[in-house]
Motif scaffolding. Structure first.
Motif, PDB file in Angstrom:
ATOM      1  N   SER A 271       0.782  -1.084   0.007  1.00 23.30           N
ATOM      2  CA  SER A 271      -0.022   0.116  -0.017  1.00 23.30           C
ATOM      3  C   SER A 271       0.943   1.283  -0.056  1.00 23.30           C
ATOM      4  CB  SER A 271      -0.842  -0.044   1.187  1.00 23.30           C
ATOM      5  OG  SER A 271      -0.197  -0.298   2.251  1.00 23.30           O
ATOM      6  N   ARG A 272       2.088   1.278   0.340  1.00 25.65           N
ATOM      7  CA  ARG A 272       2.935   2.398   0.335  1.00 25.65           C
ATOM      8  C   ARG A 272       3.033   2.897  -1.130  1.00 25.65           C
ATOM      9  NH1 ARG A 272       7.491  -0.269   3.998  1.00 25.65           N
ATOM     10  NH2 ARG A 272       6.853  -2.120   2.477  1.00 25.65           N
ATOM     11  N   GLN A 273       2.906   2.071  -2.070  1.00 27.03           N
ATOM     12  CA  GLN A 273       3.018   2.755  -3.517  1.00 27.03           C
ATOM     13  C   GLN A 273       1.822   3.094  -4.091  1.00 27.03           C
ATOM     14  OE1 GLN A 273       5.868   0.733  -6.260  1.00 27.03           O
ATOM     15  NE2 GLN A 273       6.852  -0.565  -4.313  1.00 27.03           N
ATOM     16  N   HIS A 274       0.933   3.311  -3.160  1.00 27.30           N
ATOM     17  CA  HIS A 274      -0.555   3.705  -3.721  1.00 27.30           C
ATOM     18  C   HIS A 274      -0.344   4.900  -4.502  1.00 27.30           C
ATOM     19  CE1 HIS A 274      -4.653   3.158  -4.624  1.00 27.30           C
ATOM     20  NE2 HIS A 274      -5.132   4.315  -3.666  1.00 27.30           N
ATOM     21  N   GLN A 275       0.093   5.908  -3.803  1.00 30.37           N
ATOM     22  CA  GLN A 275       0.306   7.292  -4.413  1.00 30.37           C
ATOM     23  C   GLN A 275       1.114   7.257  -5.793  1.00 30.37           C
ATOM     24  OE1 GLN A 275       0.115  10.933  -2.534  1.00 30.37           O
ATOM     25  NE2 GLN A 275       2.133  11.575  -3.196  1.00 30.37           N
ATOM     26  N   HIS A 276       2.054   6.481  -5.846  1.00 29.00           N
ATOM     27  CA  HIS A 276       2.964   6.315  -6.919  1.00 29.00           C
ATOM     28  C   HIS A 276       2.209   5.654  -8.020  1.00 29.00           C
ATOM     29  CE1 HIS A 276       5.607   4.668  -9.675  1.00 29.00           C
ATOM     30  NE2 HIS A 276       5.201   3.396  -9.611  1.00 29.00           N
TER      31      HIS A 276
ATOM     32  N   LEU B 288      -1.270   5.790  -8.253  1.00 29.59           N
ATOM     33  CA  LEU B 288      -2.360   6.933  -8.688  1.00 29.59           C
ATOM     34  C   LEU B 288      -1.660   8.199  -9.623  1.00 29.59           C
ATOM     35  CD1 LEU B 288      -4.336   7.431  -5.584  1.00 29.59           C
ATOM     36  CD2 LEU B 288      -4.707   5.912  -7.511  1.00 29.59           C
ATOM     37  N   GLN B 289      -0.481   8.430  -9.429  1.00 29.35           N
ATOM     38  CA  GLN B 289       0.145   9.529 -10.252  1.00 29.35           C
ATOM     39  C   GLN B 289       0.355   9.100 -11.404  1.00 29.35           C
ATOM     40  OE1 GLN B 289       3.320  10.909  -7.514  1.00 29.35           O
ATOM     41  NE2 GLN B 289       1.878  12.295  -6.602  1.00 29.35           N
ATOM     42  N   THR B 290       0.784   7.827 -11.605  1.00 26.91           N
ATOM     43  CA  THR B 290       1.253   7.381 -12.824  1.00 26.91           C
ATOM     44  C   THR B 290       0.113   7.108 -13.750  1.00 26.91           C
ATOM     45  OG1 THR B 290       3.000   6.007 -11.690  1.00 26.91           O
ATOM     46  CG2 THR B 290       2.502   5.472 -13.920  1.00 26.91           C
ATOM     47  N   TRP B 291      -0.908   6.831 -13.084  1.00 30.91           N
ATOM     48  CA  TRP B 291      -2.176   6.340 -13.885  1.00 30.91           C
ATOM     49  C   TRP B 291      -2.784   7.788 -14.200  1.00 30.91           C
ATOM     50  CZ3 TRP B 291      -5.098   2.528  -9.881  1.00 30.91           C
ATOM     51  CH2 TRP B 291      -4.488   1.515  -9.930  1.00 30.91           C
ATOM     52  N   THR B 292      -2.693   8.741 -13.291  1.00 28.90           N
ATOM     53  CA  THR B 292      -3.401  10.365 -13.806  1.00 28.90           C
ATOM     54  C   THR B 292      -2.684  10.610 -14.966  1.00 28.90           C
ATOM     55  OG1 THR B 292      -3.821  10.514 -11.530  1.00 28.90           O
ATOM     56  CG2 THR B 292      -3.947  12.391 -12.966  1.00 28.90           C
ATOM     57  N   ILE B 293      -1.239  10.601 -15.188  1.00 33.04           N
ATOM     58  CA  ILE B 293      -0.378  10.912 -16.175  1.00 33.04           C
ATOM     59  C   ILE B 293      -0.907  10.287 -17.520  1.00 33.04           C
ATOM     60  CG2 ILE B 293       1.814  11.132 -17.098  1.00 33.04           C
ATOM     61  CD1 ILE B 293       2.915  11.507 -14.086  1.00 33.04           C
ATOM     62  N   VAL B 294      -1.095   8.882 -17.408  1.00 32.95           N
ATOM     63  CA  VAL B 294      -1.151   7.940 -18.320  1.00 32.95           C
ATOM     64  C   VAL B 294      -2.488   8.359 -19.051  1.00 32.95           C
ATOM     65  CG1 VAL B 294      -1.923   5.506 -18.884  1.00 32.95           C
ATOM     66  CG2 VAL B 294       0.161   6.049 -17.884  1.00 32.95           C
ATOM     67  N   ARG B 295      -3.699   8.463 -18.122  1.00 32.68           N
ATOM     68  CA  ARG B 295      -5.022   8.896 -18.800  1.00 32.68           C
ATOM     69  C   ARG B 295      -4.881  10.172 -19.354  1.00 32.68           C
ATOM     70  NH1 ARG B 295      -8.049   3.909 -18.186  1.00 32.68           N
ATOM     71  NH2 ARG B 295      -8.278   3.612 -15.952  1.00 32.68           N
ATOM     72  N   LYS B 296      -4.296  11.189 -18.670  1.00 33.90           N
ATOM     73  CA  LYS B 296      -4.187  12.563 -19.190  1.00 33.90           C
ATOM     74  C   LYS B 296      -3.658  12.610 -20.633  1.00 33.90           C
ATOM     75  CE  LYS B 296      -4.490  16.129 -15.507  1.00 33.90           C
ATOM     76  NZ  LYS B 296      -3.672  16.851 -14.997  1.00 33.90           N
ATOM     77  N   ALA B 297      -2.542  11.804 -20.772  1.00 33.35           N
ATOM     78  CA  ALA B 297      -1.799  11.726 -22.001  1.00 33.35           C
ATOM     79  C   ALA B 297      -2.620  10.918 -23.026  1.00 33.35           C
ATOM     80  CB  ALA B 297      -0.501  11.116 -21.908  1.00 33.35           C
ATOM     81  N   GLY B 298      -3.649  10.182 -22.726  1.00 34.92           N
ATOM     82  CA  GLY B 298      -4.259   9.491 -23.818  1.00 34.92           C
ATOM     83  C   GLY B 298      -3.521   8.240 -24.061  1.00 34.92           C
TER      84      GLY B 298
ATOM     85  N   HIS C 239      -5.135  -1.320  -8.339  1.00 31.05           N
ATOM     86  CA  HIS C 239      -4.204  -1.672  -7.138  1.00 31.05           C
ATOM     87  C   HIS C 239      -4.695  -2.456  -6.321  1.00 31.05           C
ATOM     88  CE1 HIS C 239      -1.028  -0.027  -4.168  1.00 31.05           C
ATOM     89  NE2 HIS C 239      -0.570  -1.239  -4.747  1.00 31.05           N
ATOM     90  N   HIS C 240      -4.561  -3.730  -6.245  1.00 28.32           N
ATOM     91  CA  HIS C 240      -4.778  -4.794  -5.176  1.00 28.32           C
ATOM     92  C   HIS C 240      -3.891  -4.593  -4.128  1.00 28.32           C
ATOM     93  CE1 HIS C 240      -8.002  -7.047  -7.871  1.00 28.32           C
ATOM     94  NE2 HIS C 240      -7.974  -5.899  -7.698  1.00 28.32           N
ATOM     95  N   MET C 241      -3.896  -3.640  -3.287  1.00 32.00           N
ATOM     96  CA  MET C 241      -2.738  -3.449  -2.214  1.00 32.00           C
ATOM     97  C   MET C 241      -2.879  -4.328  -0.942  1.00 32.00           C
ATOM     98  SD  MET C 241      -3.738   0.259  -1.020  1.00 32.00           S
ATOM     99  CE  MET C 241      -5.257   0.903  -1.854  1.00 32.00           C
ATOM    100  N   PHE C 242      -1.742  -4.298  -0.452  1.00 27.51           N
ATOM    101  CA  PHE C 242      -1.813  -5.085   0.718  1.00 27.51           C
ATOM    102  C   PHE C 242      -0.888  -4.258   1.959  1.00 27.51           C
ATOM    103  CE2 PHE C 242       0.981  -6.936  -2.452  1.00 27.51           C
ATOM    104  CZ  PHE C 242       2.312  -6.717  -1.972  1.00 27.51           C
ATOM    105  N   GLY C 243      -1.070  -4.680   3.099  1.00 29.37           N
ATOM    106  CA  GLY C 243      -0.176  -4.193   4.268  1.00 29.37           C
ATOM    107  C   GLY C 243       0.921  -4.957   4.670  1.00 29.37           C
ATOM    108  N   MET C 244       1.280  -4.884   5.656  1.00 28.53           N
ATOM    109  CA  MET C 244       2.869  -5.651   6.030  1.00 28.53           C
ATOM    110  C   MET C 244       2.521  -6.701   6.822  1.00 28.53           C
ATOM    111  SD  MET C 244       5.269  -2.313   6.481  1.00 28.53           S
ATOM    112  CE  MET C 244       5.228  -2.087   8.237  1.00 28.53           C
ATOM    113  N   ILE C 245       3.690  -7.470   7.044  1.00 28.82           N
ATOM    114  CA  ILE C 245       3.751  -8.673   7.858  1.00 28.82           C
ATOM    115  C   ILE C 245       4.506  -8.074   9.083  1.00 28.82           C
ATOM    116  CG2 ILE C 245       4.489 -10.976   7.996  1.00 28.82           C
ATOM    117  CD1 ILE C 245       4.472 -11.162   4.956  1.00 28.82           C
ATOM    118  N   LEU C 246       3.945  -8.483  10.158  1.00 25.25           N
ATOM    119  CA  LEU C 246       4.411  -7.934  11.541  1.00 25.25           C
ATOM    120  C   LEU C 246       4.813  -9.063  12.443  1.00 25.25           C
ATOM    121  CD1 LEU C 246       1.856  -5.257  12.366  1.00 25.25           C
ATOM    122  CD2 LEU C 246       3.861  -4.919  10.912  1.00 25.25           C
ATOM    123  N   ASP C 247       5.575  -8.778  13.334  1.00 27.48           N
ATOM    124  CA  ASP C 247       5.899  -9.939  14.337  1.00 27.48           C
ATOM    125  C   ASP C 247       5.047  -9.656  15.511  1.00 27.48           C
ATOM    126  OD1 ASP C 247       6.789  -7.664  15.837  1.00 27.48           O
ATOM    127  OD2 ASP C 247       8.856  -8.258  15.828  1.00 27.48           O
TER     128      ASP C 247
END
Ligand code: ARG
Length: 581
Positions: free
Chosen positions: A342-347, A349-359, A369-377
């Motif tokens: 999930s830490r790459q979600h903004q990356h 979203l920004q990539t997709w926004t550029i790609v859509r705007k550029a057509g 984005h099928h994101m996921f959380g972390m594995i913890l102890d």
């Protein structure tokens, strides 16, 4: 057989006929309690509110229409409960017929979807490092998603977007050069891990080294043959090593699925130029930047995404823009799914926004984005070794095997050495994968050996054991699994057997949800409940010693469909089964 869909269609038709607007959904769900039947329709109250009429009367009108055809003999009883819930009791004869259809079909009676080309981006480790615990989630969940979508008839393209380009290589090349390491053929991946650490250390403390490293990145991106040679070697060592880990984990990725960052290198200059020409990218302090109004900095100004650095190097985002373009134009993707944390979600979203705007990609192409959380102890800290080092995946699998062996020995299953080893192998991998798959991927989860390697609860050992137990019913009898045919009667069977039959027929609707949302924990829960329901049936009702041939045959067929469903479902999760345990 997708019962939910079937009932939803019938109820929706009836709702339209009685004048309910089609924005009101039927809201069909499996009932939570048997007294409410097998399925319930919950959408009438909302519709009545919208129309300003009594919900009970509206439900009655809908039910009258449904009763006309008795839901095509699907239901034996339809009731209205409370203010306007509709409870549907499935008919035993109809259920029996559906079970026979599922048994006769190699695909468990499940219909194929209209085929789409679906690119699944998963695993995607960075090169020159050993795979570690952090790669478990993307690799295992992504692989299961690929298997499920493929089974449903889609053209699935597995894309292992390995990080084989960028700053890391500049660092490594600079380091190898500095150490005068000219015999690359002697490098192993564990050396590489050390080199990487040293190189990173030098990069962080020595600006001279860092500058050299940056220059090598640009040289590599420009196709310098010295750099390319070392690069190729580093990539090959890693790929070979990772393949070994994939094989151990029964992950369906191979060399052919590698579509790393380097693949898009030649597209990058053109993309930067095109984005400039379209007025999306501008020069800013020597770099090329796309300013996005959709994302704001703290002070409210549009956020800038750098696509080319001052020194000429391209970035992760630039590669991802090219990558989407390629997946749409060349691979003809209808849907692109990313299994990334999930830490790459903004990356993204920004990539997709550029790609859509550029057509580059039309809006009907789904980007998810099928994101996921972390594995913890157990202290809710990132899962690492005692001295704070990242755990290598291979070390984790070794430990799982040792622990699985101990578990089996403690269970006293009287297995010979060869069988014990084989069972331990399957259980160790199955447990790690199942622990991962059975958690809702969107949240963090605590890695717990005792919980996953356990014959009790929602675990791989429990389901694998249930599977082998059903198999032994057939081993102990003269009935051949392949030749079991004839009629199936559920009419006079107790309620628990009816419940098992309904659950068996909910396999398709379960898989459909998992395929849509990338949520394998729902399939895990389904398989776990199936094992529990079957165990109850097995412990309370005789199968081989049933009252008569007809009952025995019916019960054996239920056992057979349970067996097949468990095997099929586990296979979709990427988990092997054991015939004997
Ligand atoms: N290599 C990246 C990492 O380790 C993951 C890449 C995911 N895929 C993508 N198209 N960005 O974080």
């Amino acid at each position: 057989m997708n019962i939910n869909q079937l009932i939803s269609e019938k109820v929706s038709q009836a709702m339209l006929i009685v004048g309910i607007p089609d924005n009101c959904k039927a809201q069909v769900r499996p009932s939570v309690q048997t007294k409410f039947g097998d399925y319930q329709v919950n959408g009438i109250m909302a519709a009545a509110k919208q129309l300003g009429v009594s919900s009970y009367c509206l439900a009655k009108k809908v039910v009258n229409l449904l009763k006309l055809d008795k839901l095509d003999k699907i239901a034996s009883k339809i009731e209205i409960a409370g203010p306007g819930f509709i409870n549907i009791f499935l008919d035993s004869q109809w259920l029996a017929k559906q079970i026979l259809i599922a048994l006769a079909s190699p695909s468990m009676g499940i219909l194929k979807s209209s085929p789409k080309t679906i690119v699944i981006d998963y695993s995607s480790p960075n090169v020159a490092k050993e795979m570690h615990v952090g790669h478990l989630r993307s690799t295992i969940i992504g692989d299961s998603s690929a298997r499920i979508l493929e089974f449903l008839g889609h053209n699935v393209i597995r894309a292992n977007h390995i990080g084989d380009w960028g700053t890391n290589f500049g660092m490594l090349i600079a380091y190898l050069k500095q150490e005068e390491y000219d015999d690359e053929s002697s490098i192993t991946l564990s050396n590489l891990d050390n080199f990487y650490r040293e190189a990173k250390y030098n990069f962080d403390i020595d600006t001279n080294f860092a500058n050299k490293a940056r220059k090598y990145v640009v040289k590599l991106q420009c196709g310098d043959s010295y750099c390319l040679n070392i690069w190729r070697k580093l990539v090959d060592i890693t790929i070979l090593h990772n393949q070994n880990t994939y094989n151990r984990l029964n992950i369906s990725l191979s060399k052919e699925n590698i579509m790393g960052e380097s693949m898009y290198n030649d597209m990058l200059p053109g993309i930067v130029e095109d984005l400039k020409a379209k007025g999306l990218a501008v020069e800013s302090a020597g770099a090329t930047v796309v300013f996005l109004n959709e994302f704001k900095n703290k002070n409210g100004t549009p956020m800038g995404v750098i696509i080319k650095k001052q020194d000429g190097a391209f970035l992760y985002t630039t590669t991802d823009i090219a990558c989407i373009k390629y997946r749409y134009e060349t691979l003809k993707a209808d849907r692109i799914i990313y299994y990334i944390d999930s830490r790459q979600h903004q990356h993204l979203l920004q990539t997709w926004t550029i790609v859509r705007k550029a057509g580059y990609v039309p809006n009907n192409i789904l980007l998810e984005h099928h994101m996921f959380g972390m594995i913890l102890d157990e202290n809710s800290k990132p899962f690492k070794t005692r001295n704070g080092v990242t755990i290598k995946l291979n070390d984790l699998l070794d430990e799982a095997l040792v622990r699985a062996r101990c578990l089996l020995i403690s269970k006293n299953l009287h297995l010979d050495t060869v069988t014990l080893e084989r069972v331990a192998q399957v259980i160790s991998i199955g447990s790690i994968k199942y622990a991962e798959l059975s958690k809702n991927r969107t949240t963090d989860y605590i890695f717990n050996w005792d919980q996953m390697l356990n014959f009790e609860g929602n675990t791989a050992p429990y389901i694998l054991y249930a599977y082998s137990r059903i198999n032994s019913i057939f081993h102990r009898s003269t009935y051949n699994k392949q030749q079991l045919t004839g009629c199936l009667y559920l009419e006079n069977e107790p309620e628990h057997i009816h419940i098992l039959a309904v659950h068996l027929l909910q396999y398709e609707e379960t898989i459909t949800i998992v395929a849509r949302d990338g949520t394998p924990h729902i399939l895990c829960e389904y398989l776990y409940k199936l094992s529990v329901k079957f165990s109850y049936f097995y412990e309370h009702y005789p199968i081989l010693n049933a009252n008569n041939d007809m009952q025995r045959n019916s019960r054996l067929q239920l056992a057979l469909l349970t067996l097949r469903t468990l095997k099929h479902g586990l296979n979709l999760l990427g988990i092997e089964t054991l015939e004997k345990m």
